[in-house]
Motif scaffolding. Structure first.
Motif, mmCIF file in Angstrom:
data_model
loop_
_atom_site.group_PDB
_atom_site.id
_atom_site.type_symbol
_atom_site.label_atom_id
_atom_site.label_comp_id
_atom_site.label_asym_id
_atom_site.label_seq_id
_atom_site.Cartn_x
_atom_site.Cartn_y
_atom_site.Cartn_z
ATOM 1 N N LEU A 190 3.329 11.040 -2.732
ATOM 2 C CA LEU A 190 2.392 12.166 -2.674
ATOM 3 C C LEU A 190 0.993 11.679 -2.289
ATOM 4 O O LEU A 190 0.316 12.287 -1.462
ATOM 5 N N PHE A 191 0.605 10.575 -2.923
ATOM 6 C CA PHE A 191 -0.713 9.989 -2.664
ATOM 7 C C PHE A 191 -0.895 9.697 -1.174
ATOM 8 O O PHE A 191 -1.911 10.022 -0.571
ATOM 9 N N ILE A 192 0.126 9.081 -0.586
ATOM 10 C CA ILE A 192 0.044 8.721 0.835
ATOM 11 C C ILE A 192 0.048 9.980 1.704
ATOM 12 O O ILE A 192 -0.667 10.075 2.694
ATOM 13 N N ASP A 193 0.876 10.957 1.296
ATOM 14 C CA ASP A 193 1.025 12.154 2.118
ATOM 15 C C ASP A 193 -0.167 13.086 2.012
ATOM 16 O O ASP A 193 -0.588 13.686 3.001
ATOM 17 N N ARG A 194 -0.688 13.236 0.802
ATOM 18 C CA ARG A 194 -1.614 14.346 0.573
ATOM 19 C C ARG A 194 -3.085 13.958 0.497
ATOM 20 O O ARG A 194 -3.941 14.705 0.943
ATOM 21 N N THR A 195 -3.385 12.803 -0.098
ATOM 22 C CA THR A 195 -4.797 12.541 -0.357
ATOM 23 C C THR A 195 -5.530 12.046 0.881
ATOM 24 O O THR A 195 -4.904 11.629 1.858
ATOM 25 N N ARG A 196 -6.844 12.083 0.803
ATOM 26 C CA ARG A 196 -7.630 11.622 1.942
ATOM 27 C C ARG A 196 -7.418 10.134 2.188
ATOM 28 O O ARG A 196 -7.263 9.696 3.317
ATOM 29 N N ILE A 197 -7.419 9.346 1.089
ATOM 30 C CA ILE A 197 -7.221 7.905 1.266
ATOM 31 C C ILE A 197 -5.848 7.651 1.872
ATOM 32 O O ILE A 197 -5.696 6.825 2.778
ATOM 33 N N GLY A 198 -4.864 8.411 1.391
ATOM 34 C CA GLY A 198 -3.508 8.250 1.928
ATOM 35 C C GLY A 198 -3.469 8.527 3.412
ATOM 36 O O GLY A 198 -2.865 7.783 4.188
ATOM 37 N N LYS A 199 -4.143 9.595 3.800
ATOM 38 C CA LYS A 199 -4.162 9.940 5.232
ATOM 39 C C LYS A 199 -4.866 8.849 6.028
ATOM 40 O O LYS A 199 -4.427 8.477 7.116
ATOM 41 N N ALA A 200 -5.964 8.352 5.451
ATOM 42 C CA ALA A 200 -6.693 7.279 6.134
ATOM 43 C C ALA A 200 -5.808 6.044 6.270
ATOM 44 O O ALA A 200 -5.836 5.344 7.278
ATOM 45 N N MET A 201 -4.991 5.792 5.211
ATOM 46 C CA MET A 201 -4.068 4.655 5.287
ATOM 47 C C MET A 201 -3.091 4.836 6.429
ATOM 48 O O MET A 201 -2.842 3.917 7.214
#
Lengths: 326, 384, 261
Positions: A190-201
């Motif tokens: 979820l973190f990778i998919d949804r959060t801003r940091i995840g998206k940046a990753m």
């Protein structure tokens, strides 16, 4: 149910538990590879660090064994969080000191540096805790649900008499392992998919330079990747300790190889692939240990890895298409 | 300022250099014998072991340094060489082949394995090849361990039962040693008078000769059609392909030749030790060899020779013997010093990678300054 | 004049993107041919199909009466197709001479044992190859640079070295991917003369991708215009220049209408 079937079911349970902690380690491998294309050889040793540091923290707190009451519901999660924090920080520090100066160096340089870190960490563990099998106290209460009367009566209503399943056991520890690993894996996804940091990753993994031009602080993203990956490996080490109750300074190498194989099998760089790969490797390990012989498990796992790389190098979930620009 | 490290050959020049080196090589074991009086360990034996690693590193340098392939399981070929020697000379197998024949077969078998493992995998690039070689390096010792008591059944029929090929983790011992029956007969000596056994001085010269064969081949290959093709693949595989170099064949050749060096060295090593175990060929060995190649200078044959001697001797003599000797188990328990070994190499690797990523003795640098151009434009075009 | 290369209905698709779309194309012996077109028109993809880097999705390529679709680049180099690259791809840490020697690799016969033991035949072969490499470097104007690392050469020299390396493979067909990119007018003029010289002295057929219209219109025997992977015009430079479809592809329909007015 026949003995053979019971053995099979038990093997499935073992496979799932192994897959669970492998998934936590494999995630770190795959995330780091996704972003900086480094096979982080030292990653397995962070798993071992999680084992040793949580052991040390527990020894400081010195709770009653097995844990119960507030110790179980408060101290245990607190130790887990602290372990994650410390292991994550260690991984972050390693990246900043050893890998960061080598971002533009030839590929072999950071890879070998990682190997160097790995050997150093193992040497340090050996000096710190001794080069022997270290017992991890049985902090976690162990009760077999298969002998629990509620469970027995539940199954008997379904027309199954599980008291005859002498081989199958599913304990509180198994539940604990799934209770830690599955939510963490889900959270990370979820973190990778949804959060801003995840998206940046994800953006940095796709194209580091483009991400940089879009104003993403890639260095910070890489640092957070190392932190998150380290934290997951750390908690995996602690879970291992509570589950297996023993370990040694080289445990990270062994687990790291398997987790790494999982990541490659699933398609390195792919988060879901790493989880899938981990459960597949867990199953293969459980089945091979039981039906072929544990001495052959390594040969089986690495044999599968080689075949996978030869016939589908992108892994199960990796994309097969890659257009190489001239 | 000239970089002395980059040109170890420039320190001395001409024929004198070679004469001095030859004298040093010949005198060294006798000098070491004197030194052994001061130490309580077999100095020459440790140096011999170090020199074997230098020969191995030359093979790895062809794969990693010249052809630019990432091999993390090179010890597998070392194991194959040693175990082939074991199978050919272990008395229980009733072959007991002569040392002088067996070592060449070992080199050949290792080369064949290099082709077997390389053929399906060498089209993989970079990291994937590293993973495959790592897996291969893990499989070989595991196989060796498991083939000590091996039963194969197929559909209920027992094809092979309790067959002992490798003697499992107990290892193979004793192994064949060179014998000089021919010379004994020639000079009318007693049978066995020239048996070498574990005589370290003999093995020193045997290993020096082995290393020289390997070194000679590496130097010649480096400046040849094949060596150029390796370097082209290393620099840009795709461009090399477009220029008529078959990447798969070229890489296979690197793998096979690198493996054959390893096989030869493995056979000599096995014979010297007289006993081999799967533990001798684990992952750490592959990494140690890679460390030698990378710290010394990838692609530099002389660099790997000099760096290899320094690093392997530092490891085998100083870290493994001298340091524990000094502490003598008092200041630090012995295992601490042993495990410090990897702390040393870990720190060494990181420092070198950060400050001198090309290694201590990189390949002789080619002229990089621009001389005034002889022809400014495409010559002859203007006149035509 | 005979045809040496013929592409019949060649397409190359990446997933749903069709980079080259059923293209028919011929190259005649001893001629200079240019392919032009807007960015993304499929020029380099077509180059990569002809040189064996991509296998055509449909259609086939015939070189000297031989179907070469699906052959690997190194196999095609051996039968006489050579190329240079849009962004220079030299063997950076090798000397200029070694770069050229790589181009001769497939013509040299020495094997592993020959390389190690160097019998007289191998020594002779190597000496001859070194000499020939020197002559080629001289031919492209790099005399005196033989022992320089490729990466240390100035840009224009690197382009020439790439050509020398390609010539060393002894091609019949030479593909040049934007040979004058990044050159100043003088260098470009030199290159134009040099490409002509290659055709005339070395009896080569040349296929080039070029953005500089002056170059294209000066040296081409035939110009082909691609747009979205399709051939939209072909002919002698003068003919193509007048073709409305070409102007439209380059400048858009509105520009064309304005021009008409």
């Amino acid at each position: 149910m026949s003995i053979d079937n019971q053995v099979f079911i038990q093997n499935v349970i073992i496979g799932l538990t192994v897959g669970g902690y492998l998934a936590l380690i494999a995630l770190g491998y795959t995330m780091v590879y996704g972003i900086i294309e480094l096979i982080n050889f030292a990653h397995g040793d962070l798993f071992a660090f999680g084992f040793f540091i949580s052991l040390t923290i527990f020894a400081e707190i010195n709770p009653e064994i097995p844990l119960h009451g507030s110790d179980l519901y408060f101290t245990l999660p607190a130790v887990a969080l602290l372990t994650m924090l410390l292991t994550g920080s260690l991984n972050l520090a390693i990246d900043q000191i050893a890998y960061k100066p080598l971002r533009k160096a030839p590929r072999l340089a950071p890879l070998l540096t990682a190997v160097g870190i790995s050997f150093m960490l193992e040497a340090i563990y050996a000096i710190w805790k001794g080069p022997i099998q270290i017992p991890y106290p049985r902090y976690f209460p162990k009760e077999d649900y298969m002998e629990n009367e509620h469970v027995i009566s539940f199954f008997s209503k379904l027309g199954m008499d599980i008291t005859e399943w002498r081989i199958v056991s599913f304990t509180t520890k198994d539940l604990f392992l799934f209770g830690v690993t599955i939510p963490l894996v889900a959270l990370l996804t979820l973190f990778i998919d949804r959060t801003r940091i995840g998206k940046a990753m994800r953006a940095s993994a796709q194209d580091r330079e483009a991400a940089m031009m879009m104003g993403i602080n890639v260095n910070r993203i890489i640092a957070s990747t190392f932190f998150v990956g380290g934290a997951l490996a750390g908690v995996a080490g602690m879970v291992w300790g509570l589950y297996i109750n023993s370990g040694r300074f080289t445990m990270g190498f062994e687990a790291g190889l398997m987790a790494f194989t999982s990541a490659v099998l699933g398609g390195i760089g792919n988060i879901r692939g790493a989880v899938l790969g981990a459960f597949i490797i867990g199953m293969i390990k459980a089945m091979s240990d039981s039906y072929i012989g544990s001495e052959w498990t390594r040969v089986v796992i690495f044999g599968i890895l080689i075949l996978m790389l030869v016939f589908r190098p992108s892994g199960i979930l990796g994309s097969t298409q890659s257009i190489e620009k001239l | 300022m000239r970089d002395i490290l980059a040109q170890p050959r420039s320190i001395l020049s001409g024929r004198l250099r070679w004469v001095l080196i030859a004298i040093f090589v010949v005198i060294a074991p006798f000098a070491m014998k004197e030194l052994e009086l001061l130490t309580n360990f077999g100095l020459i034996t440790q140096v011999n072991r170090a020199l074997i690693f230098v020969a191995l590193a030359q093979g790895l340098n062809i794969v990693v340094g010249l052809a630019g392939l990432l091999d993390l399981g090179y010890a597998a070929f070392f194991a194959i060489g040693a175990y082939t020697f074991g199978l050919l000379t272990w008395p229980s197998h009733d072959i007991e082949m002569s040392f002088f024949l067996a070592i060449w077969i070992c080199a050949l078998v290792a080369a064949v394995f290099g082709i077997i493992i390389g053929a399906p995998t060498l089209r993989l690039r970079g990291d994937y090849l590293a993973i495959v070689t790592l897996a291969f390096g893990e499989i070989i010792p595991a196989l060796v361990r498991n083939l000590g008591d091996f039963t194969l059944t197929f559909r209920g029929r027992v094809l092979i039962e309790d067959y002992n090929l490798t003697n499992g983790s107990q290892g193979l011992t004793p192994l064949g040693r060179p014998n000089f029956t021919f010379l004994e007969n020639l000079f009318g000596l007693d049978k066995g008078a020239l048996n070498v056994g574990v005589n370290p001085t003999f093995w020193y010269f045997a290993i020096v000769i082995t290393s020289m064969i390997v070194l000679f081949s590496a130097i010649r290959l480096n400046n040849s059609r094949l060596g150029r093709a390796w370097k082209a693949i290393r620099e840009d595989e795709t461009a090399a392909d477009f220029m008529g170099v078959d990447p798969i064949r070229t890489k296979l050749a690197a793998f096979a030749i690198g493996a054959s060096f390893s096989g030869l060295a493995g056979a000599v090593y096995a014979s010297m030790l007289g006993a081999i175990f799967p533990e001798l060929f684990k992952f750490q060995v592959s990494i140690f060899l890679l460390i030698i190649v990378v710290l010394s200078g990838r692609g530099s044959i002389w660099g790997v020779l000099i760096g290899g001697i320094i690093i392997a001797t530092f490891d085998g003599v100083f870290l493994a013997q001298v340091l524990p000797d000094i502490f003598n188990g008092e200041v630090l328990p012995e295992y601490d010093v042993q495990s410090l070994r990897w702390v040393f190499f870990g720190i060494g690797l990181i420092v070198i990678m950060i400050f001198r990523p090309q290694g201590l003795f990189p390949p002789k640098s080619i002229e990089t300054k621009i001389v005034p151009p002889v022809a400014e434009s495409l010559e002859g075009v203007q006149n035509s | 004049m005979s045809v040496i290369l013929e592409a019949k209905g060649v397409s190359k698709a990446f997933g749903r993107l069709v980079a080259v779309d059923t293209l028919d194309y011929t190259i005649e012996d001893n001629s200079i041919n240019s392919i032009i077109g807007p960015n993304g028109a499929g020029k380099t993809t077509f180059f990569n199909v002809v040189t064996g880097y991509y296998k055509p999705t449909t259609g086939k390529v015939v070189f000297n009466q031989r179907n070469i679709s699906g052959s690997r680049p190194n196999q095609l180099t051996r039968i006489g197709i050579a190329r240079t690259f849009q962004t220079i791809r030299l063997f950076n840490n090798l000397t200029a001479r070694e770069n050229v020697l790589i181009g001769m690799h497939h013509r040299l016969k020495s094997g592993v044992f020959g390389d190690i033991f160097r019998p007289p035949a191998v020594r002779r072969e190597e000496a001859k190859a070194h000499e020939e490499a020197g002559q080629l470097l001289d031919y492209v104007g790099l005399k005196g640079y033989e022992e320089h690392a490729a990466k240390s050469l100035p840009y224009g020299h690197q382009r020439r070295l790439e050509i020398a390396r390609a010539l060393a493979t002894q091609p019949q067909l030479l593909l040049l991917d934007e040979p004058t990119a990044g050159m100043n007018p003088n260098e470009t003029q030199d290159m134009i003369l040099f490409i002509r010289k290659l055709r005339d002295e070395r009896n080569l057929s040349i296929l080039l991708i070029e953005h500089d219209m002056k170059v294209v219109m000066t040296i081409s025997d035939k110009v082909t215009v691609l747009d979205y992977g399709k051939k939209i015009s072909e002919g002698q430079p003068a003919e193509v220049q007048k073709d409305e479809r070409v102007i439209e592809a380059y400048l858009g329909r509105r520009a064309l209408e304005m021009l008409k007015k």
